[in-house]
Write a protein that holds these residues in place. Structure first.
Motif, short mmCIF file in Angstrom:
data_model
loop_
_atom_site.label_atom_id
_atom_site.label_comp_id
_atom_site.label_asym_id
_atom_site.label_seq_id
_atom_site.Cartn_x
_atom_site.Cartn_y
_atom_site.Cartn_z
N PRO A 182 0.87 -0.95 -0.30
CA PRO A 182 -0.21 -0.43 0.20
C PRO A 182 0.83 1.92 -0.13
CG PRO A 182 -0.79 -1.80 1.87
CD PRO A 182 0.27 -2.34 1.40
N SER A 183 1.46 1.66 0.93
CA SER A 183 2.38 2.49 0.87
C SER A 183 3.28 2.68 -0.34
CB SER A 183 3.54 2.32 1.74
OG SER A 183 4.61 1.49 1.67
N TYR A 184 3.75 1.92 -1.33
CA TYR A 184 4.13 1.97 -2.85
C TYR A 184 3.18 2.34 -3.96
CZ TYR A 184 6.72 1.71 -7.24
OH TYR A 184 7.47 1.63 -8.30
N LEU A 209 -2.84 -5.15 -2.56
CA LEU A 209 -2.55 -4.56 -2.17
C LEU A 209 -2.00 -5.20 -0.25
CD1 LEU A 209 -2.73 -0.98 -2.62
CD2 LEU A 209 -1.59 -2.19 -3.85
N GLY A 210 -1.05 -5.20 -0.29
CA GLY A 210 -0.50 -6.44 1.03
C GLY A 210 0.98 -6.11 1.72
N ALA A 211 1.17 -6.86 2.22
CA ALA A 211 2.69 -6.97 2.50
C ALA A 211 3.21 -6.33 4.35
CB ALA A 211 3.50 -6.75 2.01
N GLU A 414 8.47 18.93 6.95
CA GLU A 414 8.33 19.68 5.02
C GLU A 414 7.60 18.29 4.57
OE1 GLU A 414 11.48 21.79 4.07
OE2 GLU A 414 12.34 22.30 5.31
N PRO A 415 6.72 19.09 3.13
CA PRO A 415 6.46 18.18 2.19
C PRO A 415 8.19 17.25 1.33
CG PRO A 415 5.70 20.27 1.85
CD PRO A 415 6.24 20.54 2.88
N LYS A 416 7.32 15.95 1.58
CA LYS A 416 8.52 15.05 0.69
C LYS A 416 9.36 14.63 1.89
CE LYS A 416 5.67 15.10 -3.06
NZ LYS A 416 4.89 15.93 -1.85
N SER A 417 9.53 15.08 3.09
CA SER A 417 10.93 14.86 3.54
C SER A 417 11.30 12.95 4.50
CB SER A 417 11.41 15.56 4.63
OG SER A 417 10.44 16.00 5.61
N ILE A 418 9.93 12.66 4.18
CA ILE A 418 9.77 11.73 4.97
C ILE A 418 10.34 10.59 3.86
CG2 ILE A 418 8.48 9.67 6.09
CD1 ILE A 418 7.32 11.80 7.69
N GLU A 419 11.08 9.56 4.41
CA GLU A 419 11.77 8.74 3.19
C GLU A 419 10.19 7.55 2.86
OE1 GLU A 419 14.91 4.79 2.88
OE2 GLU A 419 14.61 6.27 4.44
N ARG A 420 9.95 7.35 1.32
CA ARG A 420 9.31 6.98 0.43
C ARG A 420 9.60 5.13 0.36
NH1 ARG A 420 7.66 11.11 2.14
NH2 ARG A 420 5.71 12.08 1.20
N SER A 421 8.81 4.44 0.97
CA SER A 421 9.77 3.42 0.40
C SER A 421 8.82 2.43 -0.71
CB SER A 421 8.86 2.36 1.30
OG SER A 421 9.18 0.94 0.87
N THR A 422 9.54 1.38 -1.70
CA THR A 422 8.96 0.61 -2.79
C THR A 422 8.14 -0.68 -2.38
OG1 THR A 422 11.45 -0.06 -3.36
CG2 THR A 422 10.26 2.33 -4.53
N GLY A 423 9.13 -0.44 -1.11
CA GLY A 423 7.92 -2.19 -0.33
C GLY A 423 7.96 -1.58 0.14
#
Ligand code: ADP
Ligand code: ZN
Length: 434
Positions: A182-184, A209-211, A414-423
């Motif tokens: 879901p985060s990706y 979506l899951g995991a 700030e916007p977009k400052s928390i690391e995004r995950s593809t997993g």
């Protein structure tokens, strides 16, 4: 569409009889082939012949993650190694990995569980499924792959990451369904917006979506950002992988493929079974598994069994959306908090994104735990003006107080400052040296 009506809509008494026969066979098999299990059963004073009905499962000892680590790499094999055709290992956690080894028949059961899962989301052999779960030792990628093959759909094995290419293939190959965490799914939608791609114009209808834990609020956001239906799917490496349980069109609770994986809910403290409808830890027995079968595996996942029958016609029992894992639960000043509760509260607040991080520290002087919630402000809301930001911070604090019952220190980032995950997303940083 129901992939396997014979098993998914089975008369409940016949299903219980099938489960019992499979359980009995499993206990005999492992007792005779796996020294680890022979020892465990002997110690508990249980013989395979003591299993006389399905309820007798509660006489059997549990298997834990530690047991799996201690028997690394092949200590739980119940067949000669020559019969193993694929292996997978648990992804996230540190330390010795836990191994799942599959015979050809095990892979077929896994594909079956995943074909049912994809069908639950409306997929058929006419569809193109873009699989953005990671391929490799992680079970997400290969699990969806095996299931999509069984379904006869066109599978795009793109794996996770490379969002630009994901969007390009979605457009060019007219993908109807995608699969990822879901985060990706959230992150891809956000990236698409930045790239000026209108994802609602794509041919997508649904996503599985899951995991990782997610919330109803997050589902609503994903569904409206993509213009699709988002289905919750569940599984874990130890118990084969994704495909253990999945949502149908009712989107309320996940049907457990219980002719293959038998579920129980126990009280994690007393270790006693709790009645259906009561919350507790999910325990699973792999009743058809050949390679590395598990008896009463403690998943540490918290849920309950939904007792009302489902309108879709499937008779398999459903588990509620997961509340979190016993080991992810934070105890902040004595109050139990799951990260997904925080997420669910955040999605209702204007001006913030459901991108957050919980940082837990132990105060050196008072020895009390202090949790700080880092929340990302949306780009539209973000200003240098302190007053506006202060008001937002107070709103978040009071929503958390009323929804979770605790005071959390809130830090706006700030916007977009928390690391995004593809997993799998990382939501908690625990600095306590416990
Ligand atoms: P690990 O993360 O330990 O390396 P897995 O990749 O096998 O191992 O992850 C399995 C775990 O992921 C499950 O036990 C559960 O906690 C979590 N999980 C899987 N699907 C879902 C879901 N739909 N909702 C919430 N949590 C999930
Ligand atoms: Zn249903």
């Amino acid at each position: 569409m129901i992939w396997n009506p014979e098993h998914e809509c089975m008369n409940v008494d016949s299903l219980r009889a099938l489960q019992f026969a499979r359980l009995k066979n499993l206990v005999e098999r492992v007792y005779n082939t796996v020294p680890f299990y022979k020892e465990k059963l002997d110690k508990a004073g249980v013989k395979p012949s003591d299993i006389k009905c399905l309820a007798d499962i509660s006489k059997l000892p549990f298997t834990t993650k530690t047991d799996l680590r201690d028997t690394y790499p092949y200590g739980l094999l119940a067949v000669p190694q020559s019969e193993i055709v694929e292996i997978h290992m648990s992804s996230g956690t540190t330390g010795t990995p836990v191994v799942d080894a599959y015979t050809a028949k095990d892979l077929d059961d896994w594909a079956e569980g995943m074909a049912r899962t994809l069908s639950g989301a409306g997929a058929t052999h006419n569809d193109t499924i873009q699989n953005a779960y990671g391929y490799g030792l992680f079970t997400g990628g290969m699990g969806v792959h095996h299931g999509a093959r069984k379904l006869g759909a066109t599978v795009i094995p793109i794996s996770s990451g490379n969002t630009q290419k994901q969007l390009m293939l979605m457009r060019d190959f007219k993908s109807n369904l995608f699969t990822c965490t879901p985060s990706y799914a959230m992150y891809m939608a956000e990236q698409a917006k930045e790239m000026g791609v209108d994802v609602k114009k794509l041919s997508l209808r649904a996503a599985c979506l899951g995991a990782e834990p997610w919330s109803e609020g997050m589902r609503n956001q994903i569904e409206s950002a993509w213009g699709i239906k988002a289905y919750d799917i569940y599984g874990l490496t130890e118990i084969t992988g994704p495909g253990v349980a999945f949502e149908c069109e009712a989107q309320y609770g996940m049907h457990v493929n219980e002719d293959l994986w038998f579920p129980e809910i126990i009280d994690p403290e007393t270790e006693q079974p709790v009645p259906d409808g009561e919350k507790g830890e999910l325990v699973i027995t792999t009743i058809t598994k050949e390679g590395t079968p598990l008896i009463r595996y403690r998943t540490r996942d918290i849920t309950f069994i939904i007792t009302e029958p489902c309108a879709c016609g499937r008779t398999t029992r459903k588990i509620h959306r997961l509340f979190g894992r016993t080991d992810d639960m934070l105890i902040i000043r004595g109050v139990n908090v799951f990260p997904s509760q925080i997420e669910n509260a955040l999605v209702d607040i204007q001006g913030v994104e459901p991108n957050y991080l919980i940082v837990v520290n132990r105060n050196e002087e008072t020895h009390l735990d202090e949790a700080e919630l880092h929340v990302e402000v949306s780009a539209e809301q973000f200003t240098d003006e302190t007053k506006g930001m202060e008001a937002l911070r107070n709103t978040i604090s009071s929503v958390m107080k009323s929804k979770l019952g605790i005071m959390l220190k809130v830090k706006l980032v700030e916007p977009k400052s928390i690391e995004r995950s593809t997993g799998k997303a990382k939501r908690v940083i625990d600095n306590r040296k416990l």
